[in-house]
Design an enzyme around this catalytic site. Structure first.
Site, PDB file in Angstrom:
ATOM      1  N   HIS A 129      -1.521  31.408   8.658  1.00  0.00           N
ATOM      2  CA  HIS A 129      -1.098  31.240  10.042  1.00  0.00           C
ATOM      3  C   HIS A 129      -1.906  30.085  10.628  1.00  0.00           C
ATOM      4  O   HIS A 129      -2.747  29.487   9.942  1.00  0.00           O
ATOM      5  CB  HIS A 129      -1.291  32.538  10.832  1.00  0.00           C
ATOM      6  N   GLU A 130      -1.659  29.809  11.896  1.00  0.00           N
ATOM      7  CA  GLU A 130      -2.286  28.665  12.553  1.00  0.00           C
ATOM      8  C   GLU A 130      -3.826  28.756  12.523  1.00  0.00           C
ATOM      9  O   GLU A 130      -4.492  27.715  12.524  1.00  0.00           O
ATOM     10  CB  GLU A 130      -1.748  28.580  13.985  1.00  0.00           C
ATOM     11  N   GLY A 131      -4.369  29.957  12.486  1.00  0.00           N
ATOM     12  CA  GLY A 131      -5.833  30.100  12.379  1.00  0.00           C
ATOM     13  C   GLY A 131      -6.345  29.484  11.086  1.00  0.00           C
ATOM     14  O   GLY A 131      -7.300  28.695  11.085  1.00  0.00           O
ATOM     15  N   HIS A 132      -5.683  29.824   9.971  1.00  0.00           N
ATOM     16  CA  HIS A 132      -6.069  29.234   8.681  1.00  0.00           C
ATOM     17  C   HIS A 132      -5.892  27.710   8.708  1.00  0.00           C
ATOM     18  O   HIS A 132      -6.732  26.965   8.199  1.00  0.00           O
ATOM     19  CB  HIS A 132      -5.179  29.781   7.558  1.00  0.00           C
ATOM     20  N   MET A 152      -7.114  34.429   1.952  1.00  0.00           N
ATOM     21  CA  MET A 152      -6.322  35.379   1.174  1.00  0.00           C
ATOM     22  C   MET A 152      -4.826  35.109   1.383  1.00  0.00           C
ATOM     23  O   MET A 152      -3.986  35.938   1.049  1.00  0.00           O
ATOM     24  CB  MET A 152      -6.668  36.817   1.558  1.00  0.00           C
ATOM     25  N   SER A 177      -3.859  36.876  12.862  1.00  0.00           N
ATOM     26  CA  SER A 177      -4.323  37.569  11.660  1.00  0.00           C
ATOM     27  C   SER A 177      -3.128  37.776  10.740  1.00  0.00           C
ATOM     28  O   SER A 177      -2.014  38.025  11.213  1.00  0.00           O
ATOM     29  CB  SER A 177      -4.919  38.932  12.036  1.00  0.00           C
TER      30      SER A 177
HETATM   31  P1  PAJ Z   1      -8.575  35.629   5.383  1.00  0.00           P
HETATM   32  O1  PAJ Z   1      -8.512  36.878   6.194  1.00  0.00           O
HETATM   33  O2  PAJ Z   1      -7.316  35.095   4.778  1.00  0.00           O
HETATM   34  O3  PAJ Z   1      -9.216  34.518   6.288  1.00  0.00           O
HETATM   35  C1  PAJ Z   1      -9.519  33.261   5.751  1.00  0.00           C
HETATM   36  C2  PAJ Z   1     -10.323  32.486   6.785  1.00  0.00           C
HETATM   37  O4  PAJ Z   1      -9.517  32.270   7.942  1.00  0.00           O
HETATM   38  C3  PAJ Z   1     -11.578  33.240   7.240  1.00  0.00           C
HETATM   39  O5  PAJ Z   1     -12.671  32.338   7.333  1.00  0.00           O
HETATM   40  C4  PAJ Z   1     -11.161  33.767   8.593  1.00  0.00           C
HETATM   41  O6  PAJ Z   1     -12.241  33.981   9.482  1.00  0.00           O
HETATM   42  C5  PAJ Z   1     -10.252  32.655   9.086  1.00  0.00           C
HETATM   43  N1  PAJ Z   1      -9.351  33.123  10.152  1.00  0.00           N
HETATM   44  C6  PAJ Z   1      -8.565  34.220  10.131  1.00  0.00           C
HETATM   45  N2  PAJ Z   1      -7.918  34.372  11.304  1.00  0.00           N
HETATM   46  C7  PAJ Z   1      -8.327  33.344  12.091  1.00  0.00           C
HETATM   47  C8  PAJ Z   1      -8.046  32.949  13.439  1.00  0.00           C
HETATM   48  N3  PAJ Z   1      -7.203  33.640  14.220  1.00  0.00           N
HETATM   49  N4  PAJ Z   1      -8.645  31.842  13.916  1.00  0.00           N
HETATM   50  C9  PAJ Z   1      -9.512  31.129  13.140  1.00  0.00           C
HETATM   51  N5  PAJ Z   1      -9.823  31.454  11.873  1.00  0.00           N
HETATM   52  C10 PAJ Z   1      -9.244  32.548  11.357  1.00  0.00           C
HETATM   53  O7  PAJ Z   1     -11.508  36.106   5.362  1.00  0.00           O
HETATM   54  C11 PAJ Z   1     -10.916  36.183   4.302  1.00  0.00           C
HETATM   55  O8  PAJ Z   1      -9.594  35.819   4.158  1.00  0.00           O
HETATM   56  C12 PAJ Z   1     -11.589  36.652   3.013  1.00  0.00           C
HETATM   57  O9  PAJ Z   1     -12.543  37.621   3.323  1.00  0.00           O
HETATM   58  C13 PAJ Z   1     -12.228  35.498   2.201  1.00  0.00           C
HETATM   59  C14 PAJ Z   1     -13.346  34.799   2.974  1.00  0.00           C
HETATM   60  C15 PAJ Z   1     -11.168  34.482   1.787  1.00  0.00           C
HETATM   61  C16 PAJ Z   1     -12.863  36.087   0.910  1.00  0.00           C
HETATM   62  O10 PAJ Z   1     -11.918  36.764   0.168  1.00  0.00           O
END
Ligand code: PAJ
Length: 284
Positions: free
Chosen positions: A38-41, A34, A190
């Protein structure tokens, strides 16, 4: 990586780009997000790169998965910044559709029913959330038809449900789940962390701290789930934190267990100010 980043605004453009990649004999990975990256994505992009020839990302704040009292309108958005960040990892294509492109007839009449897994943990306080998630993910799978899709363990219930959907509906996509990326002090990254004030940011550490303490107990031989759960709760019992759940669950059913074992999941959710935060840990 010399590839330049393409930006697709329509389903047709994505289909064309995927067709081209396939024609060149290349495999395609999809990372759905969405945005407000950030670094997680970005770690998911790296994971995708390791598993396919071409890496594509979707950025879409999916209205279908937000409840009426949730933060759809104020969810952080910055597409230019996201595109620059995605490019640093050599992403070949970002799909950034409008809501009208994704839902030309409004909310789809046919949606994915997630079943009982969606009623536990986060589902208890977010009715309809996982239906919205699975419906948009099913659409993205239909649009990209990727060989592999990468999700984060941060949203463990979501990843579990997506795996289950792919399995139950025979969707030909390999689902990979990558570890949680954390800030230096332990807070799980997040997009919603930008909502936190300085003092809320401090309080928010209660979630990862609780998971850390419970993990120490487990490492020292404690397998009683009630004891682990009590530790998670007591760490979250601090001013500024309103715990929502602290559970010790089976990774497949997401149901509470009495004894923890390898693979057991500890999952927490809490409100810090107006911000809802989640975190989890898988026992080794
Ligand atoms: P979003 O919250 O943007 O997260 C996108 C992806 O990044 C998800 O698979 C989520 O688990 C992962 N992610 C988020 N924070 C993370 C972190 N700190 N470390 C590793 N991965 C992390 O999740 C969604 O979007 C939506 O629900 C989506 C699947 C896109 C459907 O709309």
């Amino acid at each position: 990586m010399t590839a330049t980043l393409a930006v697709a605004r329509t389903v047709a453009e994505v289909r064309e780009a995927v067709r081209e990649a396939r024609a060149g004999g290349k495999t395609v990975a999809l990372v759905p997000t969405m945005g407000y990256l950030h670094e997680g994505h970005l770690s998911l992009l790296d994971e995708a790169r390791a598993r396919a020839d071409v890496v594509m990302m979707s950025i879409f704040v999916n209205p279908l998965q937000f409840g009426p009292a949730e933060d759809l309108d104020r969810y952080p958005r910055d597409l230019d910044r996201d595109l620059a960040l995605a490019a640093t990892r050599g992403t070949e294509l970002v799909f950034a559709p409008t809501a009208a492109e994704m839902y030309p007839h409004g909310a789809p009449a046919v949606q994915v029913v997630p079943g009982p897994l969606a009623e536990r943990l986060c589902g208890a306080s977010r009715p309809g959330h996982f239906r919205g998630v699975l419906t948009v993910v099913a659409k993205l799978f239909g649009i990209f038809q990727p060989d592999v899709a990468v999700f984060g363990q941060k949203d463990l219930q979501q990843a579990t449900l997506i795996r289950r959907m792919v399995d139950d509906l025979d969707i030909p996509v390999r689902v990979e789940v990558a570890p949680i990326v954390r800030e230096a002090d332990g807070l799980a990254m997040s997009s919603r962390n930008v909502y936190l004030s300085a003092s809320e940011r401090e309080s928010a550490l209660a979630l990862s701290r609780g998971l850390g303490r419970a993990r120490e107990l487990w490492d020292a031989g404690q397998a009683d789930a009630a004891t682990l759960r009590a530790t998670l709760w007591s760490e979250m019992a601090v001013p500024g934190v309103e715990p929502e759940y602290a559970e010790v669950v089976d990774p497949r059913t997401l149901e509470g267990v009495e004894r923890a074992g390898p693979g057991t999941v500890m999952a927490v959710a809490a409100r810090v100010g107006r911000t809802r935060l989640i975190d989890n840990a898988i026992l080794p």
